[in-house]
Design an enzyme around this catalytic site. Structure first.
Site, PDB file in Angstrom:
ATOM      1  N   ASP A  87      -1.986 -15.046 -11.108  1.00 46.19           N
ATOM      2  CA  ASP A  87      -2.785 -15.380 -12.294  1.00 46.19           C
ATOM      3  C   ASP A  87      -3.500 -16.691 -12.018  1.00 46.19           C
ATOM      4  O   ASP A  87      -3.164 -17.421 -11.078  1.00 46.19           O
ATOM      5  CB  ASP A  87      -1.885 -15.504 -13.534  1.00 46.19           C
ATOM      6  N   TYR A 124      -9.990 -19.271 -14.848  1.00 47.47           N
ATOM      7  CA  TYR A 124     -10.947 -18.409 -14.159  1.00 47.47           C
ATOM      8  C   TYR A 124     -12.094 -18.003 -15.084  1.00 47.47           C
ATOM      9  O   TYR A 124     -13.186 -17.689 -14.633  1.00 47.47           O
ATOM     10  CB  TYR A 124     -10.251 -17.129 -13.664  1.00 47.47           C
ATOM     11  N   CYS A 170      -4.073 -11.303 -14.796  1.00 51.24           N
ATOM     12  CA  CYS A 170      -5.160 -12.132 -15.319  1.00 51.24           C
ATOM     13  C   CYS A 170      -6.261 -11.191 -15.763  1.00 51.24           C
ATOM     14  O   CYS A 170      -6.775 -10.410 -14.952  1.00 51.24           O
ATOM     15  CB  CYS A 170      -5.666 -13.062 -14.213  1.00 51.24           C
ATOM     16  N   THR A 221      -9.339 -11.861 -16.630  1.00 49.17           N
ATOM     17  CA  THR A 221     -10.628 -12.188 -16.018  1.00 49.17           C
ATOM     18  C   THR A 221     -10.690 -11.698 -14.580  1.00 49.17           C
ATOM     19  O   THR A 221     -11.705 -11.142 -14.150  1.00 49.17           O
ATOM     20  CB  THR A 221     -10.878 -13.707 -16.070  1.00 49.17           C
ATOM     21  N   GLU A 229      -1.898 -24.822 -20.039  1.00 51.00           N
ATOM     22  CA  GLU A 229      -1.567 -25.335 -18.700  1.00 51.00           C
ATOM     23  C   GLU A 229      -1.033 -26.768 -18.777  1.00 51.00           C
ATOM     24  O   GLU A 229      -0.245 -27.191 -17.937  1.00 51.00           O
ATOM     25  CB  GLU A 229      -2.804 -25.292 -17.797  1.00 51.00           C
ATOM     26  N   CYS A 248      -6.007 -12.471 -22.896  1.00 52.21           N
ATOM     27  CA  CYS A 248      -5.729 -13.385 -21.777  1.00 52.21           C
ATOM     28  C   CYS A 248      -4.222 -13.509 -21.681  1.00 52.21           C
ATOM     29  O   CYS A 248      -3.543 -13.653 -22.706  1.00 52.21           O
ATOM     30  CB  CYS A 248      -6.382 -14.746 -22.036  1.00 52.21           C
ATOM     31  N   THR A 249      -3.686 -13.459 -20.454  1.00 48.77           N
ATOM     32  CA  THR A 249      -2.224 -13.467 -20.313  1.00 48.77           C
ATOM     33  C   THR A 249      -1.599 -14.810 -20.662  1.00 48.77           C
ATOM     34  O   THR A 249      -0.385 -14.895 -20.839  1.00 48.77           O
ATOM     35  CB  THR A 249      -1.799 -13.055 -18.882  1.00 48.77           C
ATOM     36  N   HIS A 250      -2.401 -15.849 -20.785  1.00 50.41           N
ATOM     37  CA  HIS A 250      -1.870 -17.118 -21.290  1.00 50.41           C
ATOM     38  C   HIS A 250      -1.534 -17.040 -22.784  1.00 50.41           C
ATOM     39  O   HIS A 250      -0.623 -17.702 -23.266  1.00 50.41           O
ATOM     40  CB  HIS A 250      -2.886 -18.258 -21.098  1.00 50.41           C
TER      41      HIS A 250
END
Length: 259
Positions: free
Chosen positions: A9, A41, A72, A74, A150, A182-184
């Site tokens: 990711d 990204y 991810c 994106t 992050e 989004c995986t976040h």
């Protein structure tokens, strides 16, 4: 050692996918790359995203990965076709869960919170067109969210202020499903639950990706037959603290590494 499932990711967010994969496939070794030095990204050009995805893929292949999960949105929407055509292992991609949202919505209005790189991709638009006929899809770029996650600022005043800015227009349009593209973003679910009305369904792709990973391993006779405790190895090219906090597994091997 049994060959691992490789996962990459743009940073720590894909650990939300890793958790689902590890839960569904408890005998499988995994190796995870958090490319946090290059996050997000979603702000990069297609060419940059493709180059980074190739770099991550080749690292995971050199580490012996038998399948690669592109954790991810994106990277999936911008690079997975190229990866599948150039490498021999199976690839599992991720795209926003438009289909389940379209099936669940009663107001016929669905919100999608995603990165610019996902929302502008042809795969996203094709998926929306295919599954969301008769549904209003309200797209919102989550600019700045990945950077805060992050930085470990998941439940912070800055995060809540940013989310309110993104959510308010969708709420005024009467959405009843919010797709996390989004995986976040699954790490924001506790905060989102506090901020959103109870009737709004929050939908992410994690469990579906784990199911697909298991299915593809079965189809290719790649499932592990080991009964030993699996090895879970994580590498980040940034500070390890946020990654360690999110993985929250004392048995995981987590370290900082250039890749």
């Amino acid at each position: 050692m049994q060959k691992p499932i490789g996962i990459f990711d743009s940073g720590v967010g894909g650990t939300s996918i890793w958790k689902e994969v590890a839960k569904m496939l408890p005998n499988e070794n995994t190796i995870y790359l958090a490319d946090s030095a290059n996050a997000p990204y979603g702000e990069k050009s297609k060419e940059e995203i493709l180059s980074l995805s190739i770099k991550n893929t080749e690292y995971l292949l050199n580490a012996g990965s038998k399948i690669i999960v592109v954790a991810c949105n994106t990277a999936t929407t911008n690079a997975i076709d190229h990866l599948r055509s150039h490498y021999d292992v199976p690839f599992i991609g991720i795209e926003p869960a438009i289909k389940p949202a379209a099936l669940q919505t009663k107001t016929k209005k669905v919100g999608v919170l995603a990165t610019k790189g996902t929302l502008s991709s042809s795969l996203f638009h094709n998926t929306s067109k295919l599954f969301a006929e008769g549904i209003t899809v309200l797209e919102q770029e989550g600019k700045g969210l990945v950077e805060l996650i992050e930085a470990g600022k998941i439940d912070s005043p800055e995060m809540r202020s940013l989310l309110a800015t993104f959510l308010d227009p969708m709420l005024k349009e009467n959405i009843d499903c919010l797709v996390l593209g989004c995986t976040h973003y699954p790490y924001l679910i506790p905060v989102l639950r506090e901020m959103l009305p109870e009737h709004i369904n929050i939908i992410d792709s994690g469990e579906a990706v784990a199911r697909q990973t298991k299915a593809v391993l079965e189809q290719n006779n790649l499932l592990s037959d080991s009964e030993n405790r699996p090895d879970h190895i994580f590498y980040t090219n940034a500070d390890v603290k946020v990654l360690k906090d999110l993985v929250d597994d004392p048995t995981a091997q987590i370290s900082s590494k250039d890749f």
